[in-house]
Design an enzyme around this catalytic site. Structure first.
Site, PDB file in Angstrom:
ATOM      1  N   GLY A 157       0.814  -1.216   0.000  1.00  9.13           N
ATOM      2  CA  GLY A 157       0.000   0.000   0.000  1.00  9.13           C
ATOM      3  C   GLY A 157       0.843   1.259   0.000  1.00  9.13           C
ATOM      4  N   CYS A 158       1.884   1.267   0.809  1.00 10.44           N
ATOM      5  CA  CYS A 158       2.742   2.456   0.904  1.00 10.44           C
ATOM      6  C   CYS A 158       3.518   2.677  -0.395  1.00 10.44           C
ATOM      7  CB  CYS A 158       3.677   2.328   2.097  1.00 10.44           C
ATOM      8  SG  CYS A 158       2.779   2.263   3.662  1.00 10.44           S
TER       9      CYS A 158
END
Length: 150
Positions: free
Chosen positions: A43-44
């Protein structure tokens, strides 16, 4: 989460090269200050790559991007190099800024409760006032949503 209309707390943190940055260094420019959980996670990585992809558009609008996590300077450097990121990552290993911006909270993952960084994005105006705040951030859509809100 800090409220829209309040003054964004100033801070000084090192970037991925060990150079200190203060929020007050960016007076006169808008700043997207986004908090994320961990370097090199899916996600990051999606969020950081989306900001890099759109970075020229943000610069055209006079907006700087600062990403903050509790990862070390060395971790940020590896993340920047691996993903070819084009903006500044700030290291808050002591979680001081993360806590001042109310991003350290209880999280639930697969029924397990723990404390961690809640993905949060702030848009700060040229005078250091928060003009947009979002703690319901979808990593993949954050950069596009922030660009559209300018």
């Amino acid at each position: 989460m800090l409220e829209v209309g309040t003054k964004a707390p100033d801070f000084t943190l090192p970037d991925q090269n060990g150079v200190n940055h203060s929020l007050s260094d960016y007076r006169g420019k808008k700043v997207i200050l986004y908090f994320y959980p961990k370097d090199n996670t899916s996600g990051c990585t999606k969020q950081a790559c989306a900001y890099t992809e759109r970075y020229p558009h943000f610069l055209e609008k006079g907006v700087e991007i600062l990403g903050v996590s509790k990862d070390s300077v060395a971790s940020h450097k590896k993340f920047e190099e691996k993903q070819n990121l084009g903006f500044t990552l700030l290291s808050d290993t002591e979680k001081e800024v993360i806590m001042r911006y109310d991003c350290w909270k209880e999280k639930k993952l697969y029924g397990k409760v723990s404390m961690g960084v809640v993905r949060t994005t702030y848009l700060i105006d040229e005078n250091g006032v928060i003009i947009k705040a979002n703690d319901k951030v979808k990593a993949r859509d954050d950069a596009e949503n922030m660009l559209n809100s300018l």
